[in-house]
Design a protein around this motif. Structure first.
Motif, PDB file in Angstrom:
ATOM      1  N   GLY A 188       0.810  -1.209   0.000  1.00 32.67           N
ATOM      2  CA  GLY A 188       0.000   0.000   0.000  1.00 32.67           C
ATOM      3  C   GLY A 188       0.844   1.259   0.000  1.00 32.67           C
ATOM      4  O   GLY A 188       2.070   1.227  -0.141  1.00 32.67           O
ATOM      5  N   LEU A 189       0.178   2.387   0.187  1.00 33.55           N
ATOM      6  CA  LEU A 189       0.880   3.669   0.194  1.00 33.55           C
ATOM      7  C   LEU A 189       1.350   4.038   1.593  1.00 33.55           C
ATOM      8  O   LEU A 189       2.542   4.210   1.830  1.00 33.55           O
ATOM      9  CB  LEU A 189      -0.045   4.753  -0.353  1.00 33.55           C
ATOM     10  N   GLY A 190       0.397   4.172   2.517  1.00 31.61           N
ATOM     11  CA  GLY A 190       0.767   4.434   3.905  1.00 31.61           C
ATOM     12  C   GLY A 190       0.776   3.166   4.745  1.00 31.61           C
ATOM     13  O   GLY A 190       1.572   3.030   5.685  1.00 31.61           O
ATOM     14  N   SER A 191      -0.096   2.225   4.421  1.00 29.91           N
ATOM     15  CA  SER A 191      -0.162   0.926   5.076  1.00 29.91           C
ATOM     16  C   SER A 191      -0.930  -0.024   4.162  1.00 29.91           C
ATOM     17  O   SER A 191      -1.442   0.371   3.110  1.00 29.91           O
ATOM     18  CB  SER A 191      -0.847   1.034   6.444  1.00 29.91           C
ATOM     19  N   TYR A 192      -1.031  -1.260   4.587  1.00 29.31           N
ATOM     20  CA  TYR A 192      -1.740  -2.241   3.765  1.00 29.31           C
ATOM     21  C   TYR A 192      -3.229  -1.933   3.664  1.00 29.31           C
ATOM     22  O   TYR A 192      -3.925  -2.409   2.773  1.00 29.31           O
ATOM     23  CB  TYR A 192      -1.515  -3.639   4.339  1.00 29.31           C
ATOM     24  N   ARG A 193      -3.744  -1.083   4.571  1.00 29.45           N
ATOM     25  CA  ARG A 193      -5.150  -0.706   4.546  1.00 29.45           C
ATOM     26  C   ARG A 193      -5.512   0.168   3.341  1.00 29.45           C
ATOM     27  O   ARG A 193      -6.700   0.323   3.034  1.00 29.45           O
ATOM     28  CB  ARG A 193      -5.502   0.038   5.835  1.00 29.45           C
ATOM     29  N   ARG A 219       4.553 -11.925   2.775  1.00 31.97           N
ATOM     30  CA  ARG A 219       5.901 -12.172   3.264  1.00 31.97           C
ATOM     31  C   ARG A 219       6.518 -13.397   2.601  1.00 31.97           C
ATOM     32  O   ARG A 219       7.709 -13.417   2.303  1.00 31.97           O
ATOM     33  CB  ARG A 219       5.881 -12.356   4.785  1.00 31.97           C
ATOM     34  N   ASP A 220       5.729 -14.418   2.376  1.00 26.78           N
ATOM     35  CA  ASP A 220       6.209 -15.639   1.740  1.00 26.78           C
ATOM     36  C   ASP A 220       5.204 -16.056   0.671  1.00 26.78           C
ATOM     37  O   ASP A 220       4.346 -16.899   0.909  1.00 26.78           O
ATOM     38  CB  ASP A 220       6.390 -16.748   2.782  1.00 26.78           C
ATOM     39  N   GLU A 241      -4.368  -6.030  12.681  1.00 25.72           N
ATOM     40  CA  GLU A 241      -3.039  -5.683  12.155  1.00 25.72           C
ATOM     41  C   GLU A 241      -1.987  -6.682  12.585  1.00 25.72           C
ATOM     42  O   GLU A 241      -1.083  -7.010  11.813  1.00 25.72           O
ATOM     43  CB  GLU A 241      -2.658  -4.270  12.622  1.00 25.72           C
ATOM     44  N   VAL A 242      -2.098  -7.196  13.818  1.00 25.98           N
ATOM     45  CA  VAL A 242      -1.093  -8.158  14.285  1.00 25.98           C
ATOM     46  C   VAL A 242      -1.194  -9.458  13.494  1.00 25.98           C
ATOM     47  O   VAL A 242      -0.182 -10.021  13.049  1.00 25.98           O
ATOM     48  CB  VAL A 242      -1.279  -8.420  15.794  1.00 25.98           C
ATOM     49  N   ALA A 243      -2.423  -9.935  13.299  1.00 26.42           N
ATOM     50  CA  ALA A 243      -2.608 -11.168  12.537  1.00 26.42           C
ATOM     51  C   ALA A 243      -2.247 -10.970  11.065  1.00 26.42           C
ATOM     52  O   ALA A 243      -1.670 -11.858  10.425  1.00 26.42           O
ATOM     53  CB  ALA A 243      -4.050 -11.653  12.670  1.00 26.42           C
ATOM     54  N   ALA A 244      -2.577  -9.779  10.524  1.00 28.36           N
ATOM     55  CA  ALA A 244      -2.230  -9.512   9.129  1.00 28.36           C
ATOM     56  C   ALA A 244      -0.731  -9.383   8.952  1.00 28.36           C
ATOM     57  O   ALA A 244      -0.181  -9.750   7.898  1.00 28.36           O
ATOM     58  CB  ALA A 244      -2.927  -8.242   8.661  1.00 28.36           C
ATOM     59  N   HIS A 249       3.277  -7.722   4.549  1.00 22.99           N
ATOM     60  CA  HIS A 249       3.972  -6.545   5.065  1.00 22.99           C
ATOM     61  C   HIS A 249       2.946  -5.452   5.291  1.00 22.99           C
ATOM     62  O   HIS A 249       2.227  -5.071   4.371  1.00 22.99           O
ATOM     63  CB  HIS A 249       5.037  -6.078   4.078  1.00 22.99           C
ATOM     64  N   VAL A 250       2.876  -4.958   6.518  1.00 20.16           N
ATOM     65  CA  VAL A 250       1.848  -3.971   6.855  1.00 20.16           C
ATOM     66  C   VAL A 250       2.329  -2.547   6.639  1.00 20.16           C
ATOM     67  O   VAL A 250       1.522  -1.618   6.597  1.00 20.16           O
ATOM     68  CB  VAL A 250       1.391  -4.154   8.313  1.00 20.16           C
TER      69      VAL A 250
END
Length: 300
Positions: A188-193, A219-220, A241-244, A249-250
């Motif tokens: 993403g741009l600022g985050s995966y959201r 990641r893999d 966010e922790v699970a994602a 990559h967040v």
């Protein structure tokens, strides 16, 4: 009387011929270039510079034609793909940069090539003027980078956001975004959201990609297999966010790209210096050829 006439100096010209005959002949015997001047012959160095200028511009002419062919091939290939790529805006197509760059380099190099080959002052001046204009644009671009960095940063951010929105619409943009996310390990741009702004990855979308992110965020992506899993990012936007973070990559690519550009500042400066040197060498050779051609035409 006959003997007296025999003793007189013989004259091979009449009085009507004027006084220019024998003096010119005598002076021509002393200095052949005085009455019958010869054109100045170019030195071996001038001929060598002219040949190098021709080969120099010929190389960049071929390079410009290669860029032009690559850009046209990319546009035609995308237009022939199924899926409605013919409706893609041409102004936002990355292949248009190759077309414009190839046209610019090819046109300027053609003027320099023909100017050196045909000894044309008009084409040589056109070549020098184009190099001067391009150098001025480079200086202007450098000043903009120094004086308007904040606006340029905002413009780059808007461009990256446009790439996210048109991810599925343009294969070239999709390739660029995947390469950036894969190499910088971001999403993403600022985050995966930020992928929620894409109509295909939004959770309200009806397709299988809803609440997902591209596989380049994973990641893999191989997941212990020989073939990348294109569905490794599906459903990530529905996770915390922790699970994602365990799957993708967040972190966003905006900050990562800025760090990468600052790290490549030396390489960018080296490339810009090399480009200026290439232009300076071409301009100096063209100036030498133009000076020789002007001197020869002034004699004529």
């Amino acid at each position: 009387q006959v003997s007296r006439l025999a003793q007189l100096p013989y004259s091979s010209y009449s009085d009507d011929d004027g006084d220019d005959g024998p003096p010119c002949r005598d002076s021509a015997q002393q200095d052949p270039g005085l009455c019958c001047p010869v054109p100045p012959k170019p030195s071996a160095f001038s001929r060598c510079v002219r040949c190098l200028a021709f080969l120099w511009n010929l190389f960049f002419l071929l390079l410009g034609l290669l860029l032009l062919a690559l850009g046209v091939w990319g546009l035609l290939a995308k237009a022939s793909l199924p899926g409605g790529e013919r409706g893609t805006l041409l102004s936002s197509d990355p292949m248009l940069l190759f077309v414009l760059g190839g046209l610019g380099v090819g046109t300027v190099s053609l003027a320099g090539c023909l100017g050196a080959l045909r000894a044309s002052p008009c084409l040589l001046r056109l070549f020098l003027g184009s190099l001067l204009a391009f150098g001025g644009l480079q200086v202007l671009g450098g000043l903009l980078l120094l004086l308007a960095r904040r606006r340029l940063r905002d413009g780059l951010r808007d461009l990256l956001l446009l790439c996210l929105l048109r991810y599925q619409d343009d294969p070239d943009l999709q390739f660029l975004v995947d390469e950036v996310q894969r190499s910088l390990q971001c999403c993403g741009l600022g985050s995966y959201r930020d992928w929620e702004s894409n109509v295909y990855f939004n959770c309200s979308a009806p397709g299988v990609q809803a609440c997902g992110v591209p596989a380049s965020c994973c990641r893999d992506p191989l997941q212990d297999g020989p073939v990348p899993n294109a569905q490794c990012g599906f459903g990530v936007l529905a996770l915390e966010e922790v699970a994602a973070g365990a799957v993708v990559h967040v972190g966003g690519c905006g900050a990562a790209l800025g760090v990468w550009l600052r790290g490549q500042a030396g390489a960018i400066a080296t490339g810009a210096t090399a480009l200026v040197l290439v232009e300076a060498v071409g301009a100096l050779m063209a100036l030498r050829v133009l000076r020789d051609v002007t001197a020869f035409r002034a004699w004529g």
